[in-house]
Design a protein around this motif. Sequence first.
Motif, PDB file in Angstrom:
ATOM      1  N   ARG A 188       0.820  -1.199   0.000  1.00 47.65           N
ATOM      2  CA  ARG A 188       0.000   0.000   0.000  1.00 47.65           C
ATOM      3  C   ARG A 188       0.867   1.268   0.000  1.00 47.65           C
ATOM      4  O   ARG A 188       0.473   2.293  -0.535  1.00 47.65           O
ATOM      5  CB  ARG A 188      -0.931  -0.043   1.221  1.00 47.65           C
ATOM      6  CG  ARG A 188      -1.725   1.210   1.492  1.00 47.65           C
ATOM      7  CD  ARG A 188      -2.986   1.353   0.625  1.00 47.65           C
ATOM      8  NE  ARG A 188      -3.670   2.616   0.930  1.00 47.65           N
ATOM      9  CZ  ARG A 188      -4.933   2.884   0.679  1.00 47.65           C
ATOM     10  NH1 ARG A 188      -5.692   1.990   0.081  1.00 47.65           N
ATOM     11  NH2 ARG A 188      -5.458   4.045   0.996  1.00 47.65           N
ATOM     12  N   TYR A 189       2.051   1.162   0.609  1.00 47.44           N
ATOM     13  CA  TYR A 189       2.940   2.332   0.630  1.00 47.44           C
ATOM     14  C   TYR A 189       3.301   2.743  -0.792  1.00 47.44           C
ATOM     15  O   TYR A 189       3.164   3.900  -1.184  1.00 47.44           O
ATOM     16  CB  TYR A 189       4.220   2.027   1.422  1.00 47.44           C
ATOM     17  CG  TYR A 189       4.009   1.833   2.899  1.00 47.44           C
ATOM     18  CD1 TYR A 189       4.204   2.884   3.784  1.00 47.44           C
ATOM     19  CD2 TYR A 189       3.618   0.601   3.412  1.00 47.44           C
ATOM     20  CE1 TYR A 189       4.018   2.708   5.143  1.00 47.44           C
ATOM     21  CE2 TYR A 189       3.419   0.416   4.768  1.00 47.44           C
ATOM     22  CZ  TYR A 189       3.626   1.471   5.624  1.00 47.44           C
ATOM     23  OH  TYR A 189       3.436   1.293   6.968  1.00 47.44           O
ATOM     24  N   GLU A 226       0.419   4.163  -2.731  1.00 48.44           N
ATOM     25  CA  GLU A 226       0.131   5.572  -2.432  1.00 48.44           C
ATOM     26  C   GLU A 226       1.201   6.483  -3.038  1.00 48.44           C
ATOM     27  O   GLU A 226       0.899   7.594  -3.482  1.00 48.44           O
ATOM     28  CB  GLU A 226       0.008   5.789  -0.916  1.00 48.44           C
ATOM     29  CG  GLU A 226      -1.273   5.189  -0.352  1.00 48.44           C
ATOM     30  CD  GLU A 226      -1.564   5.636   1.080  1.00 48.44           C
ATOM     31  OE1 GLU A 226      -1.057   6.697   1.498  1.00 48.44           O
ATOM     32  OE2 GLU A 226      -2.300   4.904   1.765  1.00 48.44           O
ATOM     33  N   ASP A 227       2.471   6.024  -3.038  1.00 48.87           N
ATOM     34  CA  ASP A 227       3.509   6.810  -3.710  1.00 48.87           C
ATOM     35  C   ASP A 227       3.129   7.003  -5.179  1.00 48.87           C
ATOM     36  O   ASP A 227       3.269   8.103  -5.738  1.00 48.87           O
ATOM     37  CB  ASP A 227       4.865   6.093  -3.651  1.00 48.87           C
ATOM     38  CG  ASP A 227       5.420   5.977  -2.236  1.00 48.87           C
ATOM     39  OD1 ASP A 227       4.916   6.702  -1.343  1.00 48.87           O
ATOM     40  OD2 ASP A 227       6.340   5.164  -2.028  1.00 48.87           O
ATOM     41  N   ASP A 284      -8.880   3.432   3.910  1.00 50.22           N
ATOM     42  CA  ASP A 284      -8.428   4.064   5.149  1.00 50.22           C
ATOM     43  C   ASP A 284      -9.485   5.051   5.636  1.00 50.22           C
ATOM     44  O   ASP A 284     -10.514   5.272   4.986  1.00 50.22           O
ATOM     45  CB  ASP A 284      -7.026   4.662   5.012  1.00 50.22           C
ATOM     46  CG  ASP A 284      -6.956   5.873   4.089  1.00 50.22           C
ATOM     47  OD1 ASP A 284      -7.942   6.625   4.006  1.00 50.22           O
ATOM     48  OD2 ASP A 284      -5.890   6.062   3.466  1.00 50.22           O
ATOM     49  N   ARG A 285      -9.237   5.608   6.815  1.00 48.27           N
ATOM     50  CA  ARG A 285     -10.286   6.408   7.460  1.00 48.27           C
ATOM     51  C   ARG A 285     -10.615   7.669   6.673  1.00 48.27           C
ATOM     52  O   ARG A 285     -11.760   8.038   6.532  1.00 48.27           O
ATOM     53  CB  ARG A 285      -9.863   6.736   8.904  1.00 48.27           C
ATOM     54  CG  ARG A 285     -10.909   7.421   9.721  1.00 48.27           C
ATOM     55  CD  ARG A 285     -12.244   6.692   9.752  1.00 48.27           C
ATOM     56  NE  ARG A 285     -12.174   5.357  10.321  1.00 48.27           N
ATOM     57  CZ  ARG A 285     -13.198   4.511  10.349  1.00 48.27           C
ATOM     58  NH1 ARG A 285     -14.375   4.845   9.886  1.00 48.27           N
ATOM     59  NH2 ARG A 285     -13.030   3.294  10.853  1.00 48.27           N
ATOM     60  N   ARG A 286      -9.559   8.328   6.152  1.00 50.98           N
ATOM     61  CA  ARG A 286      -9.854   9.537   5.383  1.00 50.98           C
ATOM     62  C   ARG A 286     -10.682   9.186   4.148  1.00 50.98           C
ATOM     63  O   ARG A 286     -11.647   9.867   3.824  1.00 50.98           O
ATOM     64  CB  ARG A 286      -8.555  10.239   4.973  1.00 50.98           C
ATOM     65  CG  ARG A 286      -8.831  11.478   4.149  1.00 50.98           C
ATOM     66  CD  ARG A 286      -7.613  12.333   3.858  1.00 50.98           C
ATOM     67  NE  ARG A 286      -7.875  13.214   2.725  1.00 50.98           N
ATOM     68  CZ  ARG A 286      -8.651  14.292   2.770  1.00 50.98           C
ATOM     69  NH1 ARG A 286      -9.236  14.642   3.899  1.00 50.98           N
ATOM     70  NH2 ARG A 286      -8.870  15.022   1.697  1.00 50.98           N
ATOM     71  N   MET A 321      -3.325   6.243   3.711  1.00 52.44           N
ATOM     72  CA  MET A 321      -2.722   6.837   4.904  1.00 52.44           C
ATOM     73  C   MET A 321      -1.431   6.124   5.242  1.00 52.44           C
ATOM     74  O   MET A 321      -1.287   5.578   6.322  1.00 52.44           O
ATOM     75  CB  MET A 321      -3.694   6.759   6.079  1.00 52.44           C
ATOM     76  CG  MET A 321      -4.788   7.776   6.004  1.00 52.44           C
ATOM     77  SD  MET A 321      -5.230   8.357   7.640  1.00 52.44           S
ATOM     78  CE  MET A 321      -6.988   8.182   7.596  1.00 52.44           C
ATOM     79  N   LYS A 322      -0.540   6.099   4.274  1.00 58.18           N
ATOM     80  CA  LYS A 322       0.797   5.542   4.513  1.00 58.18           C
ATOM     81  C   LYS A 322       1.804   6.645   4.231  1.00 58.18           C
ATOM     82  O   LYS A 322       1.675   7.359   3.232  1.00 58.18           O
ATOM     83  CB  LYS A 322       1.077   4.355   3.576  1.00 58.18           C
ATOM     84  CG  LYS A 322       0.053   3.233   3.670  1.00 58.18           C
ATOM     85  CD  LYS A 322       0.131   2.485   4.978  1.00 58.18           C
ATOM     86  CE  LYS A 322      -0.839   1.323   4.986  1.00 58.18           C
ATOM     87  NZ  LYS A 322      -1.162   0.872   6.348  1.00 58.18           N
ATOM     88  N   PRO A 323       2.814   6.786   5.096  1.00 58.05           N
ATOM     89  CA  PRO A 323       3.784   7.855   4.895  1.00 58.05           C
ATOM     90  C   PRO A 323       4.547   7.701   3.582  1.00 58.05           C
ATOM     91  O   PRO A 323       4.716   6.588   3.076  1.00 58.05           O
ATOM     92  CB  PRO A 323       4.739   7.699   6.084  1.00 58.05           C
ATOM     93  CG  PRO A 323       4.014   6.862   7.078  1.00 58.05           C
ATOM     94  CD  PRO A 323       3.060   6.005   6.302  1.00 58.05           C
ATOM     95  N   PRO A 332       8.096   7.757   1.523  1.00 60.89           N
ATOM     96  CA  PRO A 332       9.359   7.121   1.963  1.00 60.89           C
ATOM     97  C   PRO A 332      10.215   8.091   2.785  1.00 60.89           C
ATOM     98  O   PRO A 332      10.240   9.286   2.511  1.00 60.89           O
ATOM     99  CB  PRO A 332      10.060   6.779   0.648  1.00 60.89           C
ATOM    100  CG  PRO A 332       8.984   6.757  -0.379  1.00 60.89           C
ATOM    101  CD  PRO A 332       7.956   7.738   0.065  1.00 60.89           C
ATOM    102  N   MET A 353      -0.865  11.091   6.903  1.00 60.92           N
ATOM    103  CA  MET A 353      -1.722  11.886   6.015  1.00 60.92           C
ATOM    104  C   MET A 353      -0.891  12.533   4.897  1.00 60.92           C
ATOM    105  O   MET A 353      -1.437  13.273   4.093  1.00 60.92           O
ATOM    106  CB  MET A 353      -2.421  12.986   6.807  1.00 60.92           C
ATOM    107  CG  MET A 353      -3.234  12.480   7.979  1.00 60.92           C
ATOM    108  SD  MET A 353      -4.920  12.160   7.509  1.00 60.92           S
ATOM    109  CE  MET A 353      -5.801  12.972   8.806  1.00 60.92           C
ATOM    110  N   ARG A 354       0.392  12.292   4.916  1.00 60.83           N
ATOM    111  CA  ARG A 354       1.323  12.911   3.961  1.00 60.83           C
ATOM    112  C   ARG A 354       1.259  14.432   4.021  1.00 60.83           C
ATOM    113  O   ARG A 354       1.488  15.120   3.030  1.00 60.83           O
ATOM    114  CB  ARG A 354       1.084  12.393   2.537  1.00 60.83           C
ATOM    115  CG  ARG A 354       1.352  10.889   2.439  1.00 60.83           C
ATOM    116  CD  ARG A 354       1.511  10.398   1.018  1.00 60.83           C
ATOM    117  NE  ARG A 354       1.813   8.959   1.035  1.00 60.83           N
ATOM    118  CZ  ARG A 354       2.557   8.334   0.152  1.00 60.83           C
ATOM    119  NH1 ARG A 354       3.084   8.977  -0.859  1.00 60.83           N
ATOM    120  NH2 ARG A 354       2.795   7.035   0.255  1.00 60.83           N
TER     121      ARG A 354
END
Lengths: 808, 288
Positions: A120-121, A124-125, A281-283, B1-3, B5, B42-43
């Motif tokens: 998921r990271y 999102e990137d 996710d929550r948002r 909701m993942k930071p 890198p 939340m970036r």
Amino acid sequence: MTTKLFGTKVARVEDQRFLRGQGRYVDDLLTDDPRLLHSAVLRSPHAHARILDIDVSDVLDLEGVVAVWTWDDLTGPMAEPLPLLIPHPALTHGRTQYALARDEVNYVGEAIAFVVAVDRYVAEDAVSRIRVDYEYLEPVVGIPAARAAQRTVHDDVPDNVGARMTQENGDARAAIADAPHTITLELDIERSACTPMEGRGTVARWDPDTSRLTVWSSTQTSTGVRGCVAAKLGLDLAKVDVITPDVGGGFGVKINHPWPEELLVPLAAMTLGRPVKFTEDRREHFISSAHERAQQHHVEVGFDDDGRLLGLNVEFWHDHGAYTPYGLIVPIITSTQLLGPYKPLNYRVSFESLYTNTVIVTPYRGAGRPQGCFVMERTMDAIAAYLGKDRTEVRSTNFIQPDEFPYEHGLIFQDGRELTYDSGDYPASLAKLKELVGWDEFEDFRAEMASQGRRVGIGLACYVEGTGVGPYEGAHVHIETSGKVKVATGLTTQGQGHQTAFAQIVADTLGVRFENVEITTGDTRKMPYAVGTFASRAAVMSGSAIHLAALRAKEKALRIAAEALEAAEDDLEIKDGVVSVKGTDASIDLGTVAVLSNPLRYAFDEASKAATQFSVGDPGKPPVDEDDEPGLEGKDFYSPERSTFANGMHAVIVETDPDTAEITILKYAVVHDCGHLINPMIVEGQIHGGVAQGVGGALYERMAYDESGQLLNASFMDFLMPYVTEVPTTIDIDHLETPSPLNPLGIKGAGEAGVIPSAAVFAAAIEDAEGFPITAMPISPSELFDLRLAHAPEATPTAAAAPAPTGT
Amino acid sequence: MKPAPFAYLRPSTLDEALTALAGEQGAKVLAGGQSLVPLLSMRLAAPAMLIDINALPDLGSVQVDESGVRIGALARHAEVLASSEAAEVQPLLAMALSHVAHPTIRNRGTTVGSIVHADAAAEMPMVLRLLEGSVDVASVRGRRTIPAAELFAGPLESTLAHDELAVGAFFPALAAGAGVGFQEIARRHGDYALVGVAAHVQLDGDAVASARIGFVSVSDVPVVVDVTDAVQDTAGDPAAAALAELDPADDIHATAAYRAHLVKVLVPKVLAAATDHARERARQRMDS
């Protein structure tokens, strides 16, 4: 018969698992599968914009990204708009979104692109690398802007009106014109949302060896999702299984389907040949799942000196957000259920369902009823204030009486059937409530508090809730040779305690031990015919179906046992899983009966030896009779003529701080009538949860959209779901049981009840404390402070002062 | 909701941490993470490096002596709140800490981290300011102590240089003849206050020699207002005097007018509580 479990407080067998963290939710699935891929969605940052270009060229360069989809990549039915699930003739301008936005976005959060990556990271990137060129369009936010229609959400809906609908019984306007007294009220309710602990989630796996798609989704309808996935992906229904694992709450939002991700995840899994997961996710939940509640109402009512409703004319405007996938269910429920336990002589209701550039609206626990209850109960309080009568007296005057059931309102309900109440005893319920909350002693309490400089108020609200809507549910009951009973019903479970409640029914009906009953819900492999869990229907629909199916299994068990025991069926009884001839020692285990029911060629264990072809049956007849089937099973469906109507009444005593305008709950009382109770502990749990959610809706929660359509409080930091500290520590509950004549168990639904009267009951109590009308909910201390300022010139409010509706 | 890198460093010595902090302009310090981690998720923040100081030795202590309470950078709110010695020497600590979020957040969040996060909606920056405490910071360039009055530069902005790590905070003991009070109004238990008010009153005999009030959520930076004159003047209005120095704002939870109203409601109550507290302490001294 075994000790009767129906009606007793059996502890929920689910809770050990849930409370120990052993629940298995969608996000817990396939986590050990190294081939599992994860997904993320690019969502519109704008409330209203045309999409000029989407550039994904930077995305696939990113290490770990596997695929990206935009609308251009979708083909066939996937490229068409999502289904409009519940069409209605009045919904003349229904619109639904695409799984991925085609050329326009209509709310912040609308899905634009779908990325699949190794985790998921990375997904999102990748999403952050997609560049979209937008042409900004002016957004329509809120009901007044939608009504003004200076701007439109959809170019082809020039007045923003998706639907107009009117129902009338009698001639309300004429009755009001002729009435001795009339009042006009403007009543508003703001947006809120279900906000279950678990958001949406879907996992899919395509098995190329069997050409079969398995989808796990956090849904309130696995059969609905299955139908949509098969249709959209062009698969035969038989190639698709949809399984609902543990679900961390639904409250309505998960009955809408298919969500874009419920289609995109299976599509990606098939395309890529690897399992794919989406976990919201929550948002995302705040900006891309559904909201509800926002409505503005104009009420005209005519009444006589006793407060009898001669004519009631309600006009309201429903904000359905950017699209209408779930049709008109919410406003239709408001328009019919606002009648509550009352019988106006003439009633007219009309509504407009309006487009706005905000998140879509689909049913949220209560589904239009909280608004309807607010409208009717505020009207009752206004009449009482106008006439100087006790608020309970005006309600009593208008109650449908116990001898008037079935009571026909002359309207059509949300299920397309006539709005006919089946049973209830409203005067008895009110008497219980007054006793429970101390209604008649309240003025003494008020005086006592006033002497301490404290300000208190009391309010009550009554509702009737159509529950157990059709069309049907089914159940399959299988008694295994071990004596264990496996039951499948197709609707899903979101934490209601179905394993417990349904097992109670089976244990009683079959005469087996509660621990030996296992319930499977929401698995299309076990029960492909089902509707879903919504509208407080699971106990009524599946509970009844399970009872009927268990009766069929029992009938067969008795027939086979009678033969084996050489006794008449009427002389047999089943207790703790043993069939015995009453008054004798002759008996046979149900498991053995199951063995006998299934003539075998092969003996695979000790028990099955007894059932092989040389052991059982009359050699002169076929091993399985022409009109019989092997196995000890029962299957049946329950399909009622119409909904069954539960009811209840809530009362609350609040304290409002004269200095800070903070609102504190001193006492909360509930009288609840859902017919026969299967499990009072579960019903009370549902009421507790509903009241807690209602406290949120009345005093804390709202969707704070700004003028540009940005949701300002899309997190639990600023969307104020009440903590345990904000919910009353005790909720006094009393039950009345007027059974429904519409189903074999006499039950009615209980799932939504607790939340329905909240806005109404808190408004009433705050109004009673403050002495000025409360016409908009939710209300915060800051808003109460503003109201105090607005009403300050008219002298200091006294606690007992009557509200001041605009009367003629 | 993942930071997004980021590089992650978990140094085991202070020198290592300070060197890393000096060497990476985009580094952020991770202590309790109660503000930083949500921003990452939340970036809303995307630092190039996180320097996790949780493995550093000797930063977790809560040291109490007659002069006051010294709190290490890794001491959690819950640990400070649990210290009866700290509450004895400076009662305002416990009064305010019980309003800091919820037990689960207090178990993780650090008091020093909260202070240098410099949020005017948080209790502890204001408390440090009201009590005229200080923060000790270290960098490869050396150590210094920043008095609270010089600590807050702007909204969510402290005067720490980028290469500086806050290693501790000092809250002076409550002097003889002084008393404190604290009250706040929040939408839900544990939420950021709509308005929070703390008072510090110093008596001279039975007369008020000094009265100062600190505010939460009604200004951009932690604000303390000296209302001694308004208290000493029988016709004075300390709340009005304070409001002249404050800048309450509208948000989705409350209007500016309501916040101003709460200031007027709370100031007299908290001043009275602090004055009573001072008198009560004076009586106890006499008795003992």
